[in-house]
Design a protein around this motif. Structure first.
Motif, PDB file in Angstrom:
ATOM      1  N   MET A   1       1.119  -1.279  -0.660  1.00 23.70           N
ATOM      2  CA  MET A   1       0.272  -0.062  -0.281  1.00 23.70           C
ATOM      3  C   MET A   1       0.737   1.342  -0.197  1.00 23.70           C
ATOM      4  SD  MET A   1      -2.241   1.051   2.816  1.00 23.70           S
ATOM      5  CE  MET A   1      -3.770  -0.240   2.520  1.00 23.70           C
ATOM      6  N   SER A   2       0.809   2.914  -1.278  1.00 18.91           N
ATOM      7  CA  SER A   2       1.073   2.998  -1.179  1.00 18.91           C
ATOM      8  C   SER A   2       1.517   3.983   0.533  1.00 18.91           C
ATOM      9  CB  SER A   2       0.955   4.049  -1.594  1.00 18.91           C
ATOM     10  OG  SER A   2      -0.575   4.787  -1.429  1.00 18.91           O
ATOM     11  N   GLU A   3       2.282   5.275   0.904  1.00 26.72           N
ATOM     12  CA  GLU A   3       2.323   6.269   1.598  1.00 26.72           C
ATOM     13  C   GLU A   3       1.058   6.683   1.958  1.00 26.72           C
ATOM     14  OE1 GLU A   3       5.351   8.909   2.222  1.00 26.72           O
ATOM     15  OE2 GLU A   3       6.667   6.621   1.922  1.00 26.72           O
ATOM     16  N   ALA A   4       0.271   7.284   0.937  1.00 27.02           N
ATOM     17  CA  ALA A   4      -1.088   8.360   0.771  1.00 27.02           C
ATOM     18  C   ALA A   4      -1.575   7.519   1.936  1.00 27.02           C
ATOM     19  CB  ALA A   4      -1.098   9.059  -0.072  1.00 27.02           C
ATOM     20  N   ALA A   5      -1.684   6.051   0.944  1.00 30.25           N
ATOM     21  CA  ALA A   5      -2.576   5.521   1.527  1.00 30.25           C
ATOM     22  C   ALA A   5      -2.930   5.029   3.080  1.00 30.25           C
ATOM     23  CB  ALA A   5      -3.011   4.613   0.723  1.00 30.25           C
ATOM     24  N   SER A   6      -1.877   4.381   3.651  1.00 25.00           N
ATOM     25  CA  SER A   6      -1.515   4.235   5.420  1.00 25.00           C
ATOM     26  C   SER A   6      -1.485   5.714   5.896  1.00 25.00           C
ATOM     27  CB  SER A   6      -0.356   3.610   5.306  1.00 25.00           C
ATOM     28  OG  SER A   6      -0.041   3.043   4.274  1.00 25.00           O
ATOM     29  N   ALA A   7      -1.254   6.468   5.414  1.00 30.16           N
ATOM     30  CA  ALA A   7      -1.500   7.953   5.968  1.00 30.16           C
ATOM     31  C   ALA A   7      -3.357   8.353   6.094  1.00 30.16           C
ATOM     32  CB  ALA A   7      -0.756   9.015   5.116  1.00 30.16           C
ATOM     33  N   SER A   8      -3.667   7.680   4.328  1.00 24.61           N
ATOM     34  CA  SER A   8      -4.881   8.399   4.947  1.00 24.61           C
ATOM     35  C   SER A   8      -5.996   7.103   6.029  1.00 24.61           C
ATOM     36  CB  SER A   8      -5.512   8.240   3.339  1.00 24.61           C
ATOM     37  OG  SER A   8      -6.784   8.317   3.514  1.00 24.61           O
ATOM     38  N   GLN A   9      -5.744   6.165   6.267  1.00 28.49           N
ATOM     39  CA  GLN A   9      -6.016   4.928   6.718  1.00 28.49           C
ATOM     40  C   GLN A   9      -5.816   5.398   8.258  1.00 28.49           C
ATOM     41  OE1 GLN A   9      -4.908   1.287   6.283  1.00 28.49           O
ATOM     42  NE2 GLN A   9      -6.875   0.652   4.881  1.00 28.49           N
TER      43      GLN A   9
ATOM     44  N   ALA B   1      -7.812   6.521 -17.821  1.00 26.62           N
ATOM     45  CA  ALA B   1      -7.009   7.027 -17.018  1.00 26.62           C
ATOM     46  C   ALA B   1      -8.207   6.295 -15.500  1.00 26.62           C
ATOM     47  CB  ALA B   1      -7.164   8.770 -17.150  1.00 26.62           C
ATOM     48  N   ALA B   2      -7.570   6.142 -14.750  1.00 25.04           N
ATOM     49  CA  ALA B   2      -8.006   5.626 -13.704  1.00 25.04           C
ATOM     50  C   ALA B   2      -7.592   6.166 -12.398  1.00 25.04           C
ATOM     51  CB  ALA B   2      -8.617   4.199 -13.523  1.00 25.04           C
ATOM     52  N   ALA B   3      -8.133   6.694 -11.091  1.00 26.48           N
ATOM     53  CA  ALA B   3      -7.466   6.650  -9.791  1.00 26.48           C
ATOM     54  C   ALA B   3      -8.517   6.940  -9.129  1.00 26.48           C
ATOM     55  CB  ALA B   3      -7.233   8.310 -10.043  1.00 26.48           C
ATOM     56  N   VAL B   4      -7.357   6.556  -7.536  1.00 29.31           N
ATOM     57  CA  VAL B   4      -8.156   6.446  -6.713  1.00 29.31           C
ATOM     58  C   VAL B   4      -7.883   7.832  -5.513  1.00 29.31           C
ATOM     59  CG1 VAL B   4      -8.904   5.607  -4.326  1.00 29.31           C
ATOM     60  CG2 VAL B   4      -8.080   3.866  -6.507  1.00 29.31           C
TER      61      VAL B   4
ATOM     62  N   GLY C   1     -11.329  13.973  -1.504  1.00 27.79           N
ATOM     63  CA  GLY C   1     -10.944  15.008  -2.367  1.00 27.79           C
ATOM     64  C   GLY C   1      -9.569  15.422  -3.116  1.00 27.79           C
ATOM     65  N   HIS C   2      -8.524  15.324  -1.771  1.00 28.21           N
ATOM     66  CA  HIS C   2      -7.274  15.955  -2.818  1.00 28.21           C
ATOM     67  C   HIS C   2      -5.598  14.637  -2.342  1.00 28.21           C
ATOM     68  CE1 HIS C   2      -7.475  17.017   1.677  1.00 28.21           C
ATOM     69  NE2 HIS C   2      -5.835  16.575   1.265  1.00 28.21           N
ATOM     70  N   VAL C   3      -6.234  13.787  -1.693  1.00 29.36           N
ATOM     71  CA  VAL C   3      -5.264  12.610  -1.587  1.00 29.36           C
ATOM     72  C   VAL C   3      -5.339  11.594  -2.191  1.00 29.36           C
ATOM     73  CG1 VAL C   3      -3.773  11.076  -0.116  1.00 29.36           C
ATOM     74  CG2 VAL C   3      -5.417  13.189   1.132  1.00 29.36           C
ATOM     75  N   VAL C   4      -4.031  12.128  -3.584  1.00 30.98           N
ATOM     76  CA  VAL C   4      -4.229  10.808  -4.787  1.00 30.98           C
ATOM     77  C   VAL C   4      -3.471   9.649  -4.258  1.00 30.98           C
ATOM     78  CG1 VAL C   4      -3.327  10.380  -6.725  1.00 30.98           C
ATOM     79  CG2 VAL C   4      -4.265  13.266  -6.397  1.00 30.98           C
ATOM     80  N   VAL C   5      -3.721   8.500  -4.073  1.00 29.19           N
ATOM     81  CA  VAL C   5      -4.026   7.255  -3.074  1.00 29.19           C
ATOM     82  C   VAL C   5      -3.171   6.223  -4.389  1.00 29.19           C
ATOM     83  CG1 VAL C   5      -4.039   5.512  -2.390  1.00 29.19           C
ATOM     84  CG2 VAL C   5      -4.927   7.634  -1.714  1.00 29.19           C
ATOM     85  N   SER C   6      -3.546   6.585  -5.739  1.00 32.89           N
ATOM     86  CA  SER C   6      -2.739   6.300  -6.927  1.00 32.89           C
ATOM     87  C   SER C   6      -3.780   6.714  -8.177  1.00 32.89           C
ATOM     88  CB  SER C   6      -3.343   4.555  -7.042  1.00 32.89           C
ATOM     89  OG  SER C   6      -4.581   4.331  -7.276  1.00 32.89           O
ATOM     90  N   SER C   7      -2.899   6.675  -8.892  1.00 32.70           N
ATOM     91  CA  SER C   7      -3.474   7.800 -10.293  1.00 32.70           C
ATOM     92  C   SER C   7      -3.246   6.939 -11.433  1.00 32.70           C
ATOM     93  CB  SER C   7      -3.097   8.682 -10.488  1.00 32.70           C
ATOM     94  OG  SER C   7      -3.654   9.766 -11.247  1.00 32.70           O
ATOM     95  N   VAL C   8      -3.107   6.120 -12.709  1.00 34.73           N
ATOM     96  CA  VAL C   8      -3.147   5.684 -13.638  1.00 34.73           C
ATOM     97  C   VAL C   8      -3.605   6.758 -15.464  1.00 34.73           C
ATOM     98  CG1 VAL C   8      -2.455   3.125 -15.078  1.00 34.73           C
ATOM     99  CG2 VAL C   8      -2.928   3.333 -12.647  1.00 34.73           C
ATOM    100  N   VAL C   9      -2.144   6.346 -15.715  1.00 36.23           N
ATOM    101  CA  VAL C   9      -2.896   6.686 -17.437  1.00 36.23           C
ATOM    102  C   VAL C   9      -2.800   6.419 -18.310  1.00 36.23           C
ATOM    103  CG1 VAL C   9      -2.484   9.186 -18.605  1.00 36.23           C
ATOM    104  CG2 VAL C   9      -2.757   9.980 -16.142  1.00 36.23           C
ATOM    105  N   SER C  10      -3.375   5.523 -19.142  1.00 34.07           N
ATOM    106  CA  SER C  10      -2.369   4.964 -20.409  1.00 34.07           C
ATOM    107  C   SER C  10      -2.846   5.865 -22.016  1.00 34.07           C
ATOM    108  CB  SER C  10      -3.481   4.118 -20.231  1.00 34.07           C
ATOM    109  OG  SER C  10      -2.751   3.493 -22.021  1.00 34.07           O
TER     110      SER C  10
ATOM    111  N   ASP D   1      -4.555  16.000 -19.657  1.00 34.28           N
ATOM    112  CA  ASP D   1      -5.900  14.684 -18.593  1.00 34.28           C
ATOM    113  C   ASP D   1      -5.207  13.209 -18.219  1.00 34.28           C
ATOM    114  OD1 ASP D   1      -7.494  16.338 -20.068  1.00 34.28           O
ATOM    115  OD2 ASP D   1      -7.725  15.350 -21.778  1.00 34.28           O
ATOM    116  N   ASN D   2      -6.040  13.559 -16.801  1.00 36.40           N
ATOM    117  CA  ASN D   2      -6.098  12.280 -15.614  1.00 36.40           C
ATOM    118  C   ASN D   2      -7.434  12.420 -15.265  1.00 36.40           C
ATOM    119  OD1 ASN D   2      -5.792  13.756 -12.645  1.00 36.40           O
ATOM    120  ND2 ASN D   2      -4.775  15.695 -14.526  1.00 36.40           N
ATOM    121  N   ALA D   3      -7.346  11.188 -14.317  1.00 39.63           N
ATOM    122  CA  ALA D   3      -8.149  10.355 -13.283  1.00 39.63           C
ATOM    123  C   ALA D   3      -8.305  11.258 -12.503  1.00 39.63           C
ATOM    124  CB  ALA D   3      -8.507   9.563 -13.435  1.00 39.63           C
ATOM    125  N   ALA D   4      -7.036  11.591 -11.941  1.00 44.18           N
ATOM    126  CA  ALA D   4      -7.266  12.042 -10.295  1.00 44.18           C
ATOM    127  C   ALA D   4      -8.495  13.377  -9.924  1.00 44.18           C
ATOM    128  CB  ALA D   4      -6.318  12.927  -9.846  1.00 44.18           C
ATOM    129  N   MET D   5      -8.008  14.455 -11.092  1.00 38.86           N
ATOM    130  CA  MET D   5      -8.918  15.518 -10.916  1.00 38.86           C
ATOM    131  C   MET D   5     -10.470  15.082 -11.036  1.00 38.86           C
ATOM    132  SD  MET D   5      -8.157  17.281 -14.889  1.00 38.86           S
ATOM    133  CE  MET D   5      -9.168  16.435 -16.340  1.00 38.86           C
TER     134      MET D   5
END
Ligand code: KG4
Ligand code: ZN
Length: 362
Positions: A1-9, A30-33, A37-46, A318-322
């Protein structure tokens, strides 16, 4: 799990305030979690840029087909990056699923919208339809959650050029817009004319580095008394100049064209900031990746006493986090979107005053 995700948990807001978003309006799948509303846990752009390059522009049918192939792997990767299993049972892993509903290519949009609704139904969580342009406004907030308002956002993409005063999440007013071509469209058309390749914006950006911005004085449309823009005359001026002076280097034309565009964009942005009492300016949209625009926005904005926010280049395009960020705030302000809502390829931005006026009145 990413640092951001653990911090959020650790902060105790896992699951409850987590949004999965899908973005398929044009040529990026693109997909993102995003949490809160502002902590990007994951962001994938193809990016499909290589698929379309041989045609010199985005081919809608090719884009839809590629989105269909890529959407599940991209979402699965974004979920995995957030420590989530799309097939896992148990508690609802997220609060809601957002997707761009427009503006964009209808076939492309439909892929993301249908997939997002399926995930939402599978998990029994709300679906949120997001305006792509609204999504771009959240780029700065995603990278600077302590952003001070009001700000004027210069939103410059391939299809739109807007100046928006933002008073906070969900509270904005369009104060200016292009009367004809979008800034990105002008970059793309001029690059194509000069034979610099596709996508045009980055190609002009690179060519301009080797050129003289004072080589040609292209016209700047003034449109006095408004914060509006016009770029179609500039594009025609470039074509006419090159026809009359075939010996000129494309680097000099690119640099002079880019200087004319950035002059126009920055002049109106700084005027709008002063007129609307903004404390800062933000750039958003693909053209905000432009080197000269970024450098000059920082220099000239700070010289005008404004705080200047330049989202990273990856957040500008373009990305999905936004979309997740915009979806998070939309869900709180307006609730979920009905599952029978479709894609809206021609979706515009709200007319001046409506959103901010409504927010103030309530
Ligand atoms: O926001 P975006 O990724 O997609 C839309 O929603 O349209 O913007 C794409 C636009 C294209 O016109 C592209 O040429 C332009 O952004 N662009 C740039 C640069 N990078 C992308 N324009 C100027 N300089 C750049 N470095
Ligand atoms: Zn965009």
């Amino acid at each position: 799990m990413s640092e951001a995700a653990s911090a959020s948990q650790a902060a105790g807001h896992f699951a409850g305030r987590r949004v999965l978003a899908l973005e398929t309006s044009c040529d990026e799948t693109a997909a993102a979690v995003v949490d809160d509303g502002h902590v990007v846990v994951s962001s994938v752009v193809s990016s499909q840029v290589d698929l379309h390059a041989r045609y010199g522009g985005v081919v809608p049918e090719v884009a839809s087909r590629a989105h269909t192939e890529l959407i599940v792997p991209v979402v699965t990767e974004a979920l995995a990056g957030a420590g989530l299993d799309p097939h896992g049972g148990g508690e609802r892993p997220i609060e809601a699923v957002a997707a761009t509903v427009g503006p964009g290519l209808v076939g492309a949009l439909l892929v993301g919208v249908s997939a997002a609704k399926s995930y939402a139904m599978g998990w029994g969580v709300p679906f949120i339809g997001v305006n792509h342009l609204e999504g771009h406004l959240y780029a700065s907030l995603l990278e600077d959650p302590d952003l001070a308002y009001p700000v004027v956002v210069l939103l410059v993409s391939g299809g739109h050029t807007l100046l928006v005063r933002m008073d906070g999440p969900g509270r904005y007013e369009v104060v200016g817009r292009t009367k004809d071509d979008a800034a990105g469209e002008a970059f793309d058309k001029v690059a194509r004319y000069l034979g610099l390749g596709y996508p045009g914006g980055p190609a002009i950006d690179r060519a301009a580095e080797k050129g003289d911005p004072a080589a040609v004085s292209f016209p700047r449309a003034k449109l006095p008394g408004s914060f509006d823009f016009s770029f179609s005359g500039l594009k025609t001026a470039v074509v006419n100049y090159v026809r009359a002076h075939p010996e000129i280097s494309s680097e000099d034309v690119a640099a002079s064209f880019q200087r004319a565009v950035t002059d126009a964009l920055l002049e109106k942005t700084l005027e709008a900031a002063a007129a609307t009492g903004a404390v800062g300016i933000c750039l958003a949209g693909g053209v905000a990746a432009n080197s000269e625009l970024r450098r000059r926005a920082a220099e000239e904005g700070e010289a005008a006493g404004l705080s200047v926010f330049l989202p990273s280049r990856a957040m500008c395009t373009d990305n999905a986090a936004m979309i997740a960020s915009a979806g998070f705030f939309r869900l709180r302000a307006k609730g979920p979107t009905a599952l029978d809502a479709g894609a809206e390829p021609g979706l515009g931005f709200r007319e001046p005053g409506s959103t901010l006026g409504a927010a103030r009145a309530s």
